[in-house]
Write a protein that holds these residues in place. Structure first.
Motif, mmCIF file in Angstrom:
data_model
loop_
_atom_site.group_PDB
_atom_site.id
_atom_site.type_symbol
_atom_site.label_atom_id
_atom_site.label_comp_id
_atom_site.label_asym_id
_atom_site.label_seq_id
_atom_site.Cartn_x
_atom_site.Cartn_y
_atom_site.Cartn_z
ATOM 1 N N ILE A 149 4.277 -3.283 3.625
ATOM 2 C CA ILE A 149 4.234 -1.858 3.281
ATOM 3 C C ILE A 149 5.617 -1.237 3.415
ATOM 4 N N ASP A 150 6.283 -1.549 4.520
ATOM 5 C CA ASP A 150 7.581 -0.938 4.790
ATOM 6 C C ASP A 150 8.628 -1.313 3.740
ATOM 7 N N VAL A 151 8.632 -2.575 3.314
ATOM 8 C CA VAL A 151 9.673 -3.007 2.375
ATOM 9 C C VAL A 151 9.278 -2.816 0.917
ATOM 10 N N GLY A 152 7.981 -2.573 0.662
ATOM 11 C CA GLY A 152 7.515 -2.511 -0.718
ATOM 12 C C GLY A 152 7.201 -1.132 -1.241
ATOM 13 N N THR A 153 7.473 -0.096 -0.435
ATOM 14 C CA THR A 153 7.227 1.273 -0.870
ATOM 15 C C THR A 153 8.555 2.032 -0.937
ATOM 16 N N LYS A 154 8.509 3.261 -1.466
ATOM 17 C CA LYS A 154 9.727 4.066 -1.602
ATOM 18 C C LYS A 154 10.397 4.275 -0.245
ATOM 19 N N PRO A 155 11.719 4.432 -0.232
ATOM 20 C CA PRO A 155 12.427 4.612 1.048
ATOM 21 C C PRO A 155 11.886 5.766 1.883
ATOM 22 N N GLU A 156 11.455 6.838 1.230
ATOM 23 C CA GLU A 156 10.960 7.998 1.974
ATOM 24 C C GLU A 156 9.498 7.861 2.387
ATOM 25 N N THR A 157 8.827 6.797 1.921
ATOM 26 C CA THR A 157 7.415 6.586 2.267
ATOM 27 C C THR A 157 7.300 6.002 3.675
ATOM 28 N N ASP A 158 6.387 6.566 4.456
ATOM 29 C CA ASP A 158 6.161 6.088 5.822
ATOM 30 C C ASP A 158 4.660 6.021 6.061
ATOM 31 N N ILE A 159 4.081 4.841 5.903
ATOM 32 C CA ILE A 159 2.641 4.631 6.058
ATOM 33 C C ILE A 159 2.413 3.677 7.225
ATOM 34 N N GLU A 160 1.629 4.111 8.190
ATOM 35 C CA GLU A 160 1.299 3.258 9.329
ATOM 36 C C GLU A 160 -0.052 2.592 9.093
ATOM 37 N N LEU A 161 -0.069 1.273 9.121
ATOM 38 C CA LEU A 161 -1.324 0.521 9.000
ATOM 39 C C LEU A 161 -2.002 0.501 10.357
ATOM 40 N N ARG A 162 -3.214 1.038 10.413
ATOM 41 C CA ARG A 162 -3.934 1.171 11.676
ATOM 42 C C ARG A 162 -5.200 0.316 11.636
ATOM 43 N N ALA A 163 -5.325 -0.556 12.621
ATOM 44 C CA ALA A 163 -6.555 -1.341 12.815
ATOM 45 C C ALA A 163 -6.977 -1.123 14.264
#
Length: 229
Positions: A149-163
């Protein structure tokens, strides 16, 4: 759309329903993603996911239909030529219900949805009894996918994967859900049947045992209710 929103993978089952309520308890506005991919009980699962979205007044309900996992096959969930095995809670083998690399497929779609909605989190209800048999439910898998997610989205995108339940037992999830008031009568776990639940597949067995251990009665209908303890 706002960045206090979270995309939640909602299968229609009890784990994902519980993670919806957990995400909301943490202050997230829920964006539901439900996928029909050719699984045996896809109509019932869709019905349950839609009912839950209505119940919690979800910000959005995205239903994606895709056939490629069924075309790939090699799972008793998607291949009518394969039998869904009876429950064996002591087995450490990967069960026939494993859909090859399914979670990577689902999380990829969910990441696209999260980026498009400017959501700051992505929730999945996987837990410890899943990753004992399903390789794409292991903590290491989610750690690796966070990097994707971190390397494959826009630089300004910040998505935390929560499990949040990844180290929890099914019983602990049931206990948490009962505490949060999850409407488990709106959920479905059976791998075989769309109503009543069979009561004898792995998914039914883990669910029935979780409710029994939590000191509660599972509110859905079963063809039979074996004691798996």
């Amino acid at each position: 759309m706002s960045n206090n929103s979270a995309v939640i993978l909602v299968s229609g089952g009890m784990d994902s329903a519980t993670v919806v309520y957990e995400a909301m308890e943490q202050g997230y506005e829920p964006y539901f993603l439900h996928t029909s991919y050719g699984q045996r009980t896809e109509d019932k699962e869709f019905e349950c996911a839609q009912a839950l979205a209505d119940e919690v007044d979800a910000a959005d309900f995205l239903h994606i239909e895709t056939g490629h996992l069924a075309q790939i096959g090699a799972s008793s969930l998607t291949d009518e030529e394969m039998d869904v095995a009876d429950a064996d809670l002591e087995s450490d083998e990967i069960p026939t219900s494993y859909v090859p690399f399914r979670n990577a497929n689902l999380l990829s779609m969910a990441t696209s949805y999260a980026e498009a909605t400017d959501s700051e989190a992505l929730f999945i209800g996987a837990h410890s009894e899943d990753f004992s048999g399903y390789p794409d439910c292991r903590p290491a898998f989610f750690d690796a996918f966070q990097n994707v997610i971190d390397v494959g989205t826009k630089p300004e995108t910040d998505i935390e994967l929560r499990a949040p339940f990844v180290e929890w037992s099914k019983t602990e999830i049931a206990e948490r859900g009962l505490e949060l008031g999850v409407p488990y009568e709106m959920t479905w776990s059976c791998y075989r049947d769309e109503e009543p639940a069979c009561g004898t597949c792995d998914a039914c067995a883990f669910r029935l045992e979780a409710f029994r251990s939590a000191g509660s009665r599972d509110p859905i209908a079963y063809a039979e209710r074996p004691d798996f303890s």
